[in-house]
Design a protein around this motif. Structure first.
Motif, PDB file in Angstrom:
ATOM      1  N   LEU A  34       0.955  -1.328   0.162  1.00 45.11           N
ATOM      2  CA  LEU A  34      -0.005   0.039   0.162  1.00 45.11           C
ATOM      3  C   LEU A  34       0.930   1.267  -0.017  1.00 45.11           C
ATOM      4  CD1 LEU A  34      -2.379  -1.263   2.855  1.00 45.11           C
ATOM      5  CD2 LEU A  34      -3.212  -0.903   0.527  1.00 45.11           C
ATOM      6  N   LYS A  35       0.274   2.309  -0.671  1.00 48.53           N
ATOM      7  CA  LYS A  35       1.194   3.494  -0.697  1.00 48.53           C
ATOM      8  C   LYS A  35       0.039   4.841  -0.395  1.00 48.53           C
ATOM      9  CE  LYS A  35       4.185   6.440  -3.440  1.00 48.53           C
ATOM     10  NZ  LYS A  35       5.039   6.539  -4.611  1.00 48.53           N
ATOM     11  N   ALA A  36       0.482   5.788   0.522  1.00 48.21           N
ATOM     12  CA  ALA A  36      -0.344   6.751   0.941  1.00 48.21           C
ATOM     13  C   ALA A  36       0.514   7.846   1.320  1.00 48.21           C
ATOM     14  CB  ALA A  36      -1.005   6.326   2.257  1.00 48.21           C
ATOM     15  N   THR A  37      -0.254   8.897   1.330  1.00 49.26           N
ATOM     16  CA  THR A  37       0.295  10.460   2.218  1.00 49.26           C
ATOM     17  C   THR A  37      -0.201  10.744   3.078  1.00 49.26           C
ATOM     18  OG1 THR A  37       0.750  11.086  -0.606  1.00 49.26           O
ATOM     19  CG2 THR A  37       0.927  12.713   1.224  1.00 49.26           C
ATOM     20  N   ALA A  38       0.707  10.818   4.233  1.00 49.16           N
ATOM     21  CA  ALA A  38       0.418  11.112   5.189  1.00 49.16           C
ATOM     22  C   ALA A  38       0.849  12.501   5.997  1.00 49.16           C
ATOM     23  CB  ALA A  38       0.649  10.337   6.437  1.00 49.16           C
ATOM     24  N   ASP A  39       0.175  12.952   7.155  1.00 51.94           N
ATOM     25  CA  ASP A  39       0.876  14.170   7.868  1.00 51.94           C
ATOM     26  C   ASP A  39       2.163  13.874   8.516  1.00 51.94           C
ATOM     27  OD1 ASP A  39       1.038  15.908  10.442  1.00 51.94           O
ATOM     28  OD2 ASP A  39       0.320  17.061   8.910  1.00 51.94           O
ATOM     29  N   VAL A  40       3.090  14.896   8.737  1.00 50.22           N
ATOM     30  CA  VAL A  40       4.363  14.746   9.090  1.00 50.22           C
ATOM     31  C   VAL A  40       4.267  14.097  10.649  1.00 50.22           C
ATOM     32  CG1 VAL A  40       4.295  16.825  10.448  1.00 50.22           C
ATOM     33  CG2 VAL A  40       6.620  15.863   9.652  1.00 50.22           C
ATOM     34  N   PHE A 103       5.593  19.560   4.679  1.00 49.39           N
ATOM     35  CA  PHE A 103       5.357  18.705   6.016  1.00 49.39           C
ATOM     36  C   PHE A 103       4.799  17.429   5.469  1.00 49.39           C
ATOM     37  CE2 PHE A 103       6.536  22.600   8.451  1.00 49.39           C
ATOM     38  CZ  PHE A 103       7.486  22.125   9.052  1.00 49.39           C
ATOM     39  N   LYS A 104       4.686  16.738   4.498  1.00 47.93           N
ATOM     40  CA  LYS A 104       3.931  15.572   4.129  1.00 47.93           C
ATOM     41  C   LYS A 104       4.844  14.547   3.959  1.00 47.93           C
ATOM     42  CE  LYS A 104      -0.330  17.410   3.850  1.00 47.93           C
ATOM     43  NZ  LYS A 104      -1.337  17.143   4.694  1.00 47.93           N
TER      44      LYS A 104
END
Length: 226
Positions: A34-40, A103-104
């Motif tokens: 799985l691949k995602a973008t999250a907060d720092v 900050f991602k």
């Protein structure tokens, strides 16, 4: 934050099926990448100082040529909610973090679990697609922002009396979606509390009961919550 968790959108990059266990009692298992973008803030699960190391104070990535940062963590006993199914006993591993400006953090990880044959087919339909998922430790309520008080009464909590019910009602109406992970992510609460809020909305007639795939229809309009 003591344990890794993720709630949000992720893309299924790869799906692999296999058999595991003794030869005379093998069970079907699935591995997903799985691949995602999250907060720092997600970096705190791996190292409290990692954000300071990879980001400048303005949110820019400190070293533009740095590749993904990999971690050897292997986590056991997780719960995974996605595509209308709940999987328990999930293993999480093969983490890679890729800092992004603002900050991602790009997050890649693998999950392994034992589904039924029908569930494998359902998950496969979403290969290379972005899905809404919730990955949490099975032994934790994970009610964020509520402090210890939220944990002291999880067994007697009634969603109909929850102060967040109006916010949950407005949320599902505006998003035209009534998933547990949606309510968790936007209201920053635990899985059980979000589930009970949806049950309360069902009792009010704002959302439907779950169908065979575990999905609900939103029956209330955004205008009705204004």
């Amino acid at each position: 934050m003591d344990k890794f968790q993720f709630m949000g959108n992720a893309t299924i990059l790869h799906l692999n099926t296999r058999k595991e266990g003794p030869e005379d009692a093998q069970e079907l298992a699935v591995d997903l990448k799985l691949k995602a973008t999250a907060d720092v803030m997600i970096t705190r699960y791996f190292d409290e100082q990692l954000a300071t190391f990879v980001f400048l104070s303005n949110g820019a990535v400190r070293n533009k040529v740095m590749g993904p940062i990999t971690f050897a963590h292997e986590l056991e006993s997780y719960r995974l909610d996605m595509v209308g199914s709940t999987f328990t006993g999930v293993r999480v591993k093969k983490f890679a973090l890729e800092p992004k400006d603002g900050f991602k953090v790009g997050v890649t990880f693998a999950v392994s679990f034992k589904p039924s044959g029908d569930e494998v087919a359902r998950v496969a339909e979403f290969l290379q697609d972005e899905i809404d998922l919730c990955l949490t430790p099975s032994d934790s309520e994970l009610d964020f922002g509520d402090g210890g008080a939220a944990h002291s009464h999880v067994n007697t909590y009634d969603g109909a009396d929850d102060e967040l019910l109006p916010a949950a009602r407005e949320l599902v109406a505006s998003h035209r979606s009534a998933s547990i992970s949606l309510v968790q992510r936007h209201l920053r609460i635990g899985y059980n509390r979000a589930a009970r809020l949806l049950e309360a909305l069902e009792a009010r007639g704002d959302v439907s009961a779950t169908d065979a795939a575990g999905n609900r229809m939103v029956l209330i309009t955004a205008e009705a919550t204004a």
